[in-house]
Design a protein around this motif. Structure first.
Motif, PDB file in Angstrom:
ATOM      1  N   ALA A 224      -1.521  20.381   6.153  1.00 15.79           N
ATOM      2  CA  ALA A 224      -2.314  19.980   7.309  1.00 15.79           C
ATOM      3  C   ALA A 224      -2.309  18.464   7.444  1.00 15.79           C
ATOM      4  CB  ALA A 224      -3.739  20.497   7.170  1.00 15.79           C
ATOM      5  N   THR A 225      -2.437  18.000   8.654  1.00 14.30           N
ATOM      6  CA  THR A 225      -2.550  16.568   8.934  1.00 14.30           C
ATOM      7  C   THR A 225      -4.022  16.212   9.032  1.00 14.30           C
ATOM      8  OG1 THR A 225      -0.459  16.600  10.168  1.00 14.30           O
ATOM      9  CG2 THR A 225      -1.934  14.743  10.558  1.00 14.30           C
TER      10      THR A 225
ATOM     11  N   ASP B  55       0.847  -1.194   0.000  1.00 12.94           N
ATOM     12  CA  ASP B  55       0.000   0.000   0.000  1.00 12.94           C
ATOM     13  C   ASP B  55       0.886   1.250   0.000  1.00 12.94           C
ATOM     14  OD1 ASP B  55      -1.539   2.223   1.758  1.00 12.94           O
ATOM     15  OD2 ASP B  55      -2.989   0.970   0.722  1.00 12.94           O
ATOM     16  N   PRO B  56       0.493   2.301  -0.728  1.00 10.38           N
ATOM     17  CA  PRO B  56       1.325   3.520  -0.752  1.00 10.38           C
ATOM     18  C   PRO B  56       1.624   4.084   0.627  1.00 10.38           C
ATOM     19  CG  PRO B  56      -0.307   3.607  -2.496  1.00 10.38           C
ATOM     20  CD  PRO B  56      -0.639   2.399  -1.679  1.00 10.38           C
ATOM     21  N   ASP B  57       0.676   3.990   1.547  1.00  6.15           N
ATOM     22  CA  ASP B  57       0.934   4.519   2.891  1.00  6.15           C
ATOM     23  C   ASP B  57       1.982   3.698   3.635  1.00  6.15           C
ATOM     24  OD1 ASP B  57      -0.761   6.814   2.986  1.00  6.15           O
ATOM     25  OD2 ASP B  57      -2.480   5.480   3.105  1.00  6.15           O
TER      26      ASP B  57
ATOM     27  N   HIS C 167       1.024   4.284  11.604  1.00  6.65           N
ATOM     28  CA  HIS C 167       0.614   3.402  10.514  1.00  6.65           C
ATOM     29  C   HIS C 167       1.577   2.233  10.408  1.00  6.65           C
ATOM     30  CE1 HIS C 167      -0.812   2.128   6.511  1.00  6.65           C
ATOM     31  NE2 HIS C 167       0.456   1.841   6.285  1.00  6.65           N
ATOM     32  N   GLN C 168       1.050   1.069  10.125  1.00 10.10           N
ATOM     33  CA  GLN C 168       1.859  -0.069   9.712  1.00 10.10           C
ATOM     34  C   GLN C 168       0.991  -0.987   8.858  1.00 10.10           C
ATOM     35  OE1 GLN C 168       3.192  -2.058  13.308  1.00 10.10           O
ATOM     36  NE2 GLN C 168       1.471  -3.482  13.272  1.00 10.10           N
TER      37      GLN C 168
ATOM     38  N   ALA D  35      -2.170   7.748  10.613  1.00 12.10           N
ATOM     39  CA  ALA D  35      -1.490   9.024  10.371  1.00 12.10           C
ATOM     40  C   ALA D  35       0.018   8.868  10.510  1.00 12.10           C
ATOM     41  CB  ALA D  35      -1.993  10.078  11.346  1.00 12.10           C
ATOM     42  N   TYR D  36       0.746   9.614   9.707  1.00  9.74           N
ATOM     43  CA  TYR D  36       2.198   9.764   9.886  1.00  9.74           C
ATOM     44  C   TYR D  36       2.547  11.172   9.418  1.00  9.74           C
ATOM     45  CZ  TYR D  36       1.933   8.156   4.981  1.00  9.74           C
ATOM     46  OH  TYR D  36       1.598   8.004   3.659  1.00  9.74           O
TER      47      TYR D  36
END
Length: 794
Positions: free
Chosen positions: A509-510, A307-309, A433-434, A471-472
């Motif tokens: 922004a997050t 996954d891109p994240d 995230h993981q 989130a990262y």
């Protein structure tokens, strides 16, 4: 219940070791490269390179230049490439540097566009290539490869000489792009041989300020002769089918100071090496990387879905851990060339533990096998923009970890965070995230960071927030922006751009966290914000209530007479931001598709999602798009320009005709290490489902055939020639029509053959591919057509 998190930055360490390593740049170069024990410098300034792997011999030479420009626009500053020996000298004595093997032209294109070049000269590369890149004729000799066996060295010496001849005059002494040369790859127990290879390369005429080696797996290196480079992957195709998510991949989503990844290449070395001391070089070398996973290959027995994240979180976490060189493998995918004597992929047939596809080496990379933009590219570009402007600040900053941190790799409840700081300022990193296992949100979170050099502390945000699951981010602490001191922001610094004499800091922004800005009152004489509130809090001005977007510009007159802007983009818009030199100035361009900067021209690579682009600062006259003056409208502080509508950029259905239904799935055969082997060619002639695709003559250049499919292995043919292949892993299967033999395609069409997967096959499939794995089918297909707009000054 509030959850405050506290970290006291250590007092600044003494100066790093310098002059202790035998790395020297060419005399008289204007920006000499040096290595300290903690970071790299260039021209006397801390230097934070970003390198991306792109194998020129796996990509059409006619497209190299545009792909290099895509990499540069993505924030890559150095291009790394294996020089794959078997691609150049498959037949002994016939060394080829023609066509897609033209090493010199590739290096010259890097130089033309101010990209550094890192040749990884081998002779053994791995790179999922047949024999790891060693030609068959070398292995046929009576010698011990990858040792100082004289017979082996006699074969290597002419190869190094041929490389040196190709790269002659492209070293730093002659103004060339070569900043580093990697010797061998993943050779963990032969320090003497590594030194021999370095000396042979130097004797052949190769020259660079940096000589490097991969350093994972408890490697032993000749003392101080090679700069150790590390890596880290989100997944691994080389582990067992039933092994689950490897712990060696899991650890990369935590902030630690352990550099080594003992899992990389562990299928090709003794298991005992995995427990070796990980930080043996930490006192003399900086933490530099060359193989942060930009994606992951797919082997027959194990097929990761990245996954891109996953990639975005890994990259940002490594910066927070202390990396001073972000090096990605792969940044650009490719296709194996057709061998004259055999296929050129890694396979059980050559004694390797993994069967790889014959042709595709897409690697799920940020830029795909056919140059496709992936979301990973946009996630990483956001980080690379940060490093381009602030890497010289981050590189000397030490990574500090809080006292309360995860107890182990299976702790999913403790927030993962760290600070890179110099005692007076810093950057706060959070990763929530993981892959595979969702991490929980963290409500009522705040951070307090103490600064020993200047005293005091920063506590942020003003009111505790919830850190969302997934989130990262990286938030600046006490950042100087052209005379304005930004005490902290709950938004990620992206880059700066000059607008009418004002330095504008762009922030992202997050998602899920309201942006706040805290400014040092002593550096502010006047402030205007378009929305929200400004509240004095002690010696700070707190800006809250901002609605992030293209109009969220906080304008500040500084106490020293300067002018600064703080522009807070929403998270989605920030990921469309490119910065480059266009029409005589550095500009920020927002575009949902691809953007490249090429001297006096900007090119937009459209896939149908973007109908316009926005620019800051706007040029004096509206730019000309494909020969037509663009219509302009205001978009906050940006000026937005429409692009002409074209028939391209559309998705249209493809007629796929079933010619033959699939027969029973073939029984699984196992090979090296008992792993499942890819089915033999005979099954594609007998039991594979076969489809025919009629390819219209009028499709525009760059068109992709996108297949949605299920099964085991897919292969595409024009006549009897294999032109594309895939192992099913839950992803679409793209085939670039420009790569197909046009005349034969018109005469014979395109045939697709898809095998079903045997029910008992010992094959790891991601969740995305498990639904119909025993059904061999192309469910639907479409043409993906794009368009490239040329944008020039008006």
């Amino acid at each position: 219940m509030s959850h405050p998190h506290h970290l006291r930055l250590p007092s600044p360490a003494g100066p790093p070791l310098t002059g202790h390593l035998p790395f020297a740049d060419a005399p008289g170069v204007p920006d000499p490269i040096e290595v300290t024990s903690r970071w790299l410098t260039r021209g006397g300034r801390p230097w934070f390179p970003v390198s991306g792997e792109f194998h020129y011999s796996r990509y059409p030479a006619g497209e190299w230049e545009e792909e290099l420009l895509k990499m540069k626009a993505g924030g890559v500053t150095a291009v790394a490439s294996y020089l794959i020996w078997i691609h150049h000298e498959e037949i002994e004595g016939r060394v080829r540097f023609d066509g897609d093997r033209d090493l010199r032209r590739f290096a010259e294109l890097c130089a033309r566009h101010d990209l550094d070049f890192v040749p990884r000269v081998g002779p053994w590369s791995h790179a999922e290539v047949r024999n790891g890149g060693l030609p068959d004729w070398v292995l046929a000799r009576d010698c011990a490869p990858r040792t100082d066996d004289p017979v082996y060295l006699d074969a290597v010496r002419p190869w190094f000489a041929a490389i040196a001849e190709q790269l002659r005059g492209l070293d730093r002494a002659h103004g060339g792009p070569i900043v580093a040369i990697q010797i061998e790859n993943e050779l963990y127990d032969q320090p003497g041989h590594l030194l021999t290879l370095k000396r042979m390369a130097q004797e052949a005429g190769l020259s660079a300020p940096l000589w490097t080696s991969t350093a994972w797996g408890g490697v032993r290196l000749p003392p101080d002769e090679l700069l150790p480079l590390y890596g880290g992957y989100t997944e691994a195709f080389w582990t067992e089918a039933d092994g689950g998510w490897p712990d060696t991949c899991r650890k990369h989503f935590f902030f630690t100071h352990q550099r080594d990844d003992e899992g990389i290449g562990s299928d090709l070395r003794p298991v005992s090496v995995r427990g070796s001391e990980p930080d043996v070089f930490a006192d003399r070398f900086p933490w530099a990387t060359c193989e942060l996973g930009g994606g992951m290959a797919v082997s027959y027995h194990r097929r990761p879905y990245v996954d891109p994240d996953d990639i975005g979180a890994l990259g940002l976490t490594k910066i927070g851990c202390g990396s001073v060189w972000q090096g990605y493998y792969m940044f650009h995918g490719g296709t194996n060339p057709a061998g004259e004597l055999s296929t050129l992929q890694e396979s059980h047939a050559t004694g390797y533990p993994n069967d790889l596809p014959v042709l595709t080496y897409d690697f799920q990379a940020p830029l795909g096998e056919y140059g496709q933009y992936r979301r990973t590219y946009h996630e990483l570009r956001l980080q690379h923009l940060l490093l381009a402007d602030f890497g010289h600040l981050i590189a000397p900053m030490e990574s500090a970890l809080p006292e309360r941190r995860p107890e182990g790799q299976f702790d999913r409840d403790t927030l993962r965070w760290a600070v890179r700081g110099d005692g007076a300022s810093g950057f706060l990193f959070v990763n929530n995230h993981q892959p595979y296992e969702q991490l929980p949100e963290h409500p009522e979170t705040s951070f307090t960071v103490e600064f020993p050099s200047t005293g005091g502390e920063s506590t942020l945000p003003s009111v505790p927030v919830t850190v969302p699951s997934g989130a990262y981010f990286c938030w600046p602490l006490r950042l100087d922006v052209a005379g304005l001191r930004l005490e902290w922001a709950t938004a990620q610094a992206v880059c700066t751009v000059d607008v009418d004499g004002r330095t504008v800091l762009v922030l992202a922004a997050t998602d899920g966290i309201a942006p706040e800005l805290a400014l040092d009152t002593a550096t502010v004489s006047a402030l205007h914000t378009p929305t929200g509130d400004v509240t004095p809090v002690g010696d700070r001005l707190l800006v809250t209530g901002l609605r992030p977007g293209t109009d969220a510009l906080v304008e500040v007159d500084t106490a020293d007479g300067g002018r600064v802007g703080l522009l807070v983009l929403d998270a989605a818009t920030a990921r469309t931001a490119y910065r480059g030199r266009a029409w005589g100035a550095e500009r920020l361009v927002l575009c949902g598709d691809g953007v490249v900067f090429d001297r006096d021209e900007v090119r937009l690579h459209g896939s149908g999602t973007a109908t316009s682009f926005a620019v800051l600062p706007a040029p004096e006259r509206a730019p000309v798009v494909d020969g037509m003056t663009a219509e302009a409208v205001a978009d906050g502080v940006f000026t937005r320009y429409a692009v002409p509508k074209t028939p391209a950029g559309e998705v249209s259905a493809v007629e796929v005709t079933l010619v033959r239904a699939a027969g029973p799935a073939p029984e699984t055969v196992t090979g090296v290490q008992g792993r499942a082997s890819a089915p033999g060619y005979k099954y594609f002639d007998t039991v594979a489902a076969e489809y025919r695709v009629e390819v219209p003559d009028a499709l525009p250049p760059g068109t992709l055939l996108r297949l949605h499919w299920s099964g085991d292995v897919g292969r595409a043919y024009v006549g009897d020639t294999l032109v594309a292949d895939q192992f099913c892993s839950g992803r679409v299967w793209d085939i670039g029509l420009d790569r197909l033999p046009a005349e034969a395609l018109r005469a014979e069409g395109l045939r697709l053959r898809v095998l079903p997967l045997h029910a008992g096959a010992p094959v790891h499939l991601p969740e995305q591919a498990r639904g119909e794995r025993e059904t061999a089918a192309v469910t639907h297909a479409e043409w993906i057509t794009g368009h490239t707009w040329s944008v020039r000054a008006g």
